[in-house]
Design a protein around this motif. Sequence first.
Motif, short mmCIF file in Angstrom:
data_model
loop_
_atom_site.label_atom_id
_atom_site.label_comp_id
_atom_site.label_asym_id
_atom_site.label_seq_id
_atom_site.Cartn_x
_atom_site.Cartn_y
_atom_site.Cartn_z
N PHE A 87 -10.32 2.92 3.92
CA PHE A 87 -10.97 2.05 2.94
C PHE A 87 -11.07 2.73 1.58
O PHE A 87 -10.90 2.08 0.55
N GLU A 88 -11.32 4.03 1.56
CA GLU A 88 -11.36 4.77 0.30
C GLU A 88 -9.98 4.75 -0.36
O GLU A 88 -9.86 4.58 -1.58
N SER A 89 -8.93 4.90 0.43
CA SER A 89 -7.56 4.86 -0.10
C SER A 89 -7.24 3.49 -0.69
O SER A 89 -6.61 3.40 -1.75
N ILE A 90 -7.66 2.44 -0.01
CA ILE A 90 -7.43 1.08 -0.53
C ILE A 90 -8.15 0.91 -1.86
O ILE A 90 -7.58 0.42 -2.84
N SER A 91 -9.41 1.34 -1.90
CA SER A 91 -10.21 1.20 -3.12
C SER A 91 -9.60 1.99 -4.28
O SER A 91 -9.48 1.48 -5.40
N GLU A 111 0.34 -2.68 -4.93
CA GLU A 111 1.35 -2.84 -3.87
C GLU A 111 1.04 -1.94 -2.68
O GLU A 111 1.05 -2.39 -1.53
N HIS A 112 0.72 -0.66 -2.96
CA HIS A 112 0.37 0.24 -1.86
C HIS A 112 -0.97 -0.14 -1.25
O HIS A 112 -1.17 0.00 -0.04
N ALA A 113 -1.91 -0.60 -2.07
CA ALA A 113 -3.22 -1.03 -1.54
C ALA A 113 -3.01 -2.17 -0.54
O ALA A 113 -3.63 -2.18 0.53
N ASN A 114 -2.16 -3.12 -0.87
CA ASN A 114 -1.89 -4.24 0.04
C ASN A 114 -1.16 -3.77 1.30
O ASN A 114 -1.44 -4.25 2.40
N LEU A 115 -0.25 -2.81 1.16
CA LEU A 115 0.48 -2.30 2.32
C LEU A 115 -0.46 -1.51 3.24
O LEU A 115 -0.39 -1.65 4.46
#
Length: 154
Positions: free
Chosen positions: A98-102, A125-129
């Motif tokens: 979750f921290e990586s997505i944020s 793009e990476h957040a969605n992946l």
Amino acid sequence: VHELGHFFEARRQGLHATLPTFLPLVGAFVTHRQASSPWRGALIALAGPFVGGLAAATVWAVGSAQNSTWLVVLANIGFLLNASQLLPIWILDGATVFESISMSRRGWIRYENGIPVEAMPPDREHANLITFLYVLLAAALVGGMLATRHSGML
């Protein structure tokens, strides 16, 4: 097996990682250098539940082939433990994901030896992946857990 997933992914990325350290009645952990991006950090975090899930699926397959209730229940516990690691709680793998997505959604600052060296723009793009991989892995682990559920047990 779960911790070896983190270990091998960190090593694959060229990071120094320690072999798993086991703490009785607590669990295990692997230490490694900070990943260079949220995307790479998410891959390391997801590798543990992924490899742990593969191990649980292998135990399930062997248990089913040998008609062993004990092995199928063991696979159920493996799926449960790896799925629970995806909860977004403090020290669990889900919190790292979750921290990586944020960070990917808002951008981040890259540090070297505690000194900011580069501001990175948002990487949706990476957040969605990462989000897609997280949901897919969670669904597979919960599906495995439900498929191996035995009457009167987990």
